[in-house]
Design a protein around this motif. Structure first.
Motif, PDB file in Angstrom:
ATOM      1  N   TYR A 112      42.792  42.445  60.256  1.00 38.84           N
ATOM      2  CA  TYR A 112      42.302  43.513  59.045  1.00 38.84           C
ATOM      3  C   TYR A 112      43.631  43.798  58.223  1.00 38.84           C
ATOM      4  N   LEU A 113      44.898  43.922  59.021  1.00 44.65           N
ATOM      5  CA  LEU A 113      46.126  44.383  58.330  1.00 44.65           C
ATOM      6  C   LEU A 113      47.218  43.274  58.016  1.00 44.65           C
ATOM      7  N   ALA A 114      46.625  41.871  58.227  1.00 46.13           N
ATOM      8  CA  ALA A 114      47.593  40.801  58.106  1.00 46.13           C
ATOM      9  C   ALA A 114      48.165  40.729  56.610  1.00 46.13           C
ATOM     10  N   ILE A 115      49.339  40.428  56.573  1.00 47.16           N
ATOM     11  CA  ILE A 115      50.266  40.369  55.451  1.00 47.16           C
ATOM     12  C   ILE A 115      49.596  39.311  54.445  1.00 47.16           C
ATOM     13  N   SER A 116      48.703  38.315  54.873  1.00 46.31           N
ATOM     14  CA  SER A 116      47.997  37.495  53.695  1.00 46.31           C
ATOM     15  C   SER A 116      46.903  38.080  53.044  1.00 46.31           C
ATOM     16  N   LYS A 117      46.316  39.393  53.644  1.00 45.73           N
ATOM     17  CA  LYS A 117      45.560  40.072  53.003  1.00 45.73           C
ATOM     18  C   LYS A 117      45.999  41.300  52.247  1.00 45.73           C
ATOM     19  N   MET A 118      47.236  41.850  52.807  1.00 44.34           N
ATOM     20  CA  MET A 118      47.985  42.709  52.094  1.00 44.34           C
ATOM     21  C   MET A 118      48.391  42.523  50.762  1.00 44.34           C
ATOM     22  N   ILE A 119      49.058  41.145  50.651  1.00 41.57           N
ATOM     23  CA  ILE A 119      49.480  40.762  49.313  1.00 41.57           C
ATOM     24  C   ILE A 119      48.568  40.859  48.073  1.00 41.57           C
ATOM     25  N   PRO A 120      47.380  40.454  48.545  1.00 36.95           N
ATOM     26  CA  PRO A 120      46.104  40.362  47.396  1.00 36.95           C
ATOM     27  C   PRO A 120      45.700  41.930  47.247  1.00 36.95           C
ATOM     28  N   HIS A 121      45.690  42.792  48.055  1.00 39.45           N
ATOM     29  CA  HIS A 121      45.477  44.123  47.970  1.00 39.45           C
ATOM     30  C   HIS A 121      46.435  44.783  46.863  1.00 39.45           C
ATOM     31  N   ILE A 122      47.664  44.608  47.052  1.00 43.12           N
ATOM     32  CA  ILE A 122      48.776  45.341  46.028  1.00 43.12           C
ATOM     33  C   ILE A 122      48.441  44.463  44.676  1.00 43.12           C
ATOM     34  N   GLN A 123      48.029  43.122  44.617  1.00 40.02           N
ATOM     35  CA  GLN A 123      47.689  42.260  43.619  1.00 40.02           C
ATOM     36  C   GLN A 123      46.434  42.948  42.638  1.00 40.02           C
ATOM     37  N   GLU A 124      45.743  43.236  43.602  1.00 35.02           N
ATOM     38  CA  GLU A 124      44.513  43.656  42.791  1.00 35.02           C
ATOM     39  C   GLU A 124      44.652  45.145  42.324  1.00 35.02           C
ATOM     40  N   ILE A 125      45.383  45.960  42.900  1.00 31.71           N
ATOM     41  CA  ILE A 125      45.576  47.413  42.314  1.00 31.71           C
ATOM     42  C   ILE A 125      46.556  47.208  41.076  1.00 31.71           C
ATOM     43  N   PHE A 126      47.545  46.260  41.208  1.00 35.65           N
ATOM     44  CA  PHE A 126      48.310  45.918  40.026  1.00 35.65           C
ATOM     45  C   PHE A 126      47.485  45.503  38.652  1.00 35.65           C
ATOM     46  N   TYR A 127      46.600  44.469  39.133  1.00 35.51           N
ATOM     47  CA  TYR A 127      45.716  43.799  38.009  1.00 35.51           C
ATOM     48  C   TYR A 127      44.890  44.967  37.372  1.00 35.51           C
ATOM     49  N   PHE A 128      44.397  45.817  38.249  1.00 36.20           N
ATOM     50  CA  PHE A 128      43.392  47.005  37.611  1.00 36.20           C
ATOM     51  C   PHE A 128      44.313  47.949  36.941  1.00 36.20           C
ATOM     52  N   LEU A 129      45.374  48.171  37.144  1.00 39.01           N
ATOM     53  CA  LEU A 129      46.200  49.202  36.253  1.00 39.01           C
ATOM     54  C   LEU A 129      46.504  48.588  34.919  1.00 39.01           C
ATOM     55  N   LYS A 130      47.109  47.305  35.173  1.00 41.31           N
ATOM     56  CA  LYS A 130      47.523  46.662  33.812  1.00 41.31           C
ATOM     57  C   LYS A 130      46.172  46.527  33.002  1.00 41.31           C
ATOM     58  N   GLN A 131      44.928  46.130  33.534  1.00 34.04           N
ATOM     59  CA  GLN A 131      43.977  46.012  32.681  1.00 34.04           C
ATOM     60  C   GLN A 131      43.395  47.394  31.917  1.00 34.04           C
ATOM     61  N   ASN A 132      43.759  48.510  32.615  1.00 39.12           N
ATOM     62  CA  ASN A 132      43.274  49.817  32.187  1.00 39.12           C
ATOM     63  C   ASN A 132      44.554  50.275  31.331  1.00 39.12           C
ATOM     64  N   ASN A 133      45.757  49.668  31.150  1.00 35.25           N
ATOM     65  CA  ASN A 133      46.689  50.034  30.394  1.00 35.25           C
ATOM     66  C   ASN A 133      47.286  51.266  30.986  1.00 35.25           C
ATOM     67  N   VAL A 134      47.351  51.556  32.307  1.00 41.46           N
ATOM     68  CA  VAL A 134      48.165  52.772  32.980  1.00 41.46           C
ATOM     69  C   VAL A 134      49.136  52.117  33.959  1.00 41.46           C
ATOM     70  N   TRP A 135      49.410  50.648  34.062  1.00 44.80           N
ATOM     71  CA  TRP A 135      50.712  50.322  34.795  1.00 44.80           C
ATOM     72  C   TRP A 135      51.951  51.138  34.482  1.00 44.80           C
ATOM     73  N   ILE A 136      52.251  51.179  33.532  1.00 47.31           N
ATOM     74  CA  ILE A 136      53.753  51.774  33.099  1.00 47.31           C
ATOM     75  C   ILE A 136      53.584  53.436  33.684  1.00 47.31           C
ATOM     76  N   VAL A 137      52.506  54.064  33.684  1.00 45.59           N
ATOM     77  CA  VAL A 137      52.537  55.311  34.243  1.00 45.59           C
ATOM     78  C   VAL A 137      52.457  55.308  35.825  1.00 45.59           C
ATOM     79  N   TYR A 138      51.878  54.249  36.489  1.00 47.92           N
ATOM     80  CA  TYR A 138      51.726  54.500  37.936  1.00 47.92           C
ATOM     81  C   TYR A 138      52.669  53.217  38.658  1.00 47.92           C
ATOM     82  N   GLN A 139      53.440  52.707  37.914  1.00 45.56           N
ATOM     83  CA  GLN A 139      54.219  51.563  38.693  1.00 45.56           C
ATOM     84  C   GLN A 139      54.944  52.200  39.812  1.00 45.56           C
TER      85      GLN A 139
END
Length: 265
Positions: free
Chosen positions: A232-259
């Motif tokens: 469940y906590l494998a690094i191979s799944k944690m990296i996509p976790h961070i990426q998915e949050i990053f893409y969501f913040l970018k798509q909603n134009n709030v990445w600069i606020v929360y990076q």
């Protein structure tokens, strides 16, 4: 009218399943449906669910052809949910009998997109009570949940840290709100900590929130919980976790606020 659809992914729940199901069928709110998503159990949990479904017409069974794990199993339940609101339970937990009536009444008072409550954690060491701060305006309360989820629940300056912000089973969500904002769980065969990603989307889009400072849900912490496993906590799944949050913040134009918050994960 079905007021709440309660979605329960079921795999190998073992001895915990009966107390879970008993607490759901005995809810004081009767206008519910209980969607049991059978995720290819091998320990007889499916037969127990079938027996309950035979006796209670409010129980709907969904059978996954292959194991989808908890994230996509919840999505299968969301797809068919007819309730005005949606709630979740894990197959090895249980809740107080007035939980969903209390949450629903609170939701209707504010026409809330999401209602949040406190919860209990049950373990061999005893019972812990997890509570959110009280007296916070709804808008700020919702933002603090969002910030805590993005930052991994670390304390932030000028914002309360909510250590149990990622829990989804102490809340109910307006069905229409989830549909309109296309909020679903990621596939946690690929992306882990699916409830955090779901919660980030919920608390980003929510306009009306309600907090009920009571605890109804009992999370049973035992050595078979998925969260404690390496897979469940494998690094191979944690990296996509961070990426998915990053893409969501970018798509909603709030990445600069929360990076800076995400960088702390």
């Amino acid at each position: 009218m079905i007021k709440i659809s309660i979605i329960v992914p079921v795999h190998n729940a073992g001895k915990y399943l009966i107390s879970c199901l008993d607490s759901l069928i005995s809810q004081t709110l009767r206008e519910i449906e209980i969607i049991l998503v059978l995720d290819c159990p091998t320990d007889g949990s499916d037969r127990i669910c079938e027996q309950y479904a035979e006796k209670d017409s409010r129980i709907q069974l969904v059978r996954n052809k292959t194991s989808l794990h908890i994230g996509r199993s919840r999505n299968e339940g969301i797809k068919i949910a007819k309730g005005e609101y949606i709630g979740f339970s894990d197959h090895d937990d249980y809740c107080d009998l007035h939980m969903f009536e209390s949450l629903y009444n609170s939701a209707k008072k504010k026409d809330a997109d999401v209602v949040i409550s406190n919860l209990y954690n049950e373990s061999s060491k005893g019972q812990d009570y997890y509570s959110f701060p009280v007296g916070i305006p709804d808008v700020k309360f919702n933002r603090n949940l969002f910030v805590s989820l993005v930052s991994g629940a670390r304390a932030q300056k000028n914002a309360e840290s909510f250590s149990n912000a990622n829990a989804i089973y102490n809340k109910i969500y307006k069905n229409e709100f989830l549909i309109n904002n296309n909020i679903l769980f990621p596939d946690n065969r690929i992306v882990t900590i699916e409830d955090v990603i779901f919660g980030i989307k919920v608390h980003f889009y929510a306009k009306n929130t309600a907090f009920l400072p009571e605890a109804f849900y009992h999370h049973v912490d035992h050595n078979q919980n998925a969260f404690g496993s390496y897979d469940y906590l494998a690094i191979s799944k944690m990296i996509p976790h961070i990426q998915e949050i990053f893409y969501f913040l970018k798509q909603n134009n709030v990445w600069i606020v929360y990076q800076k918050l995400l960088a702390l994960c």
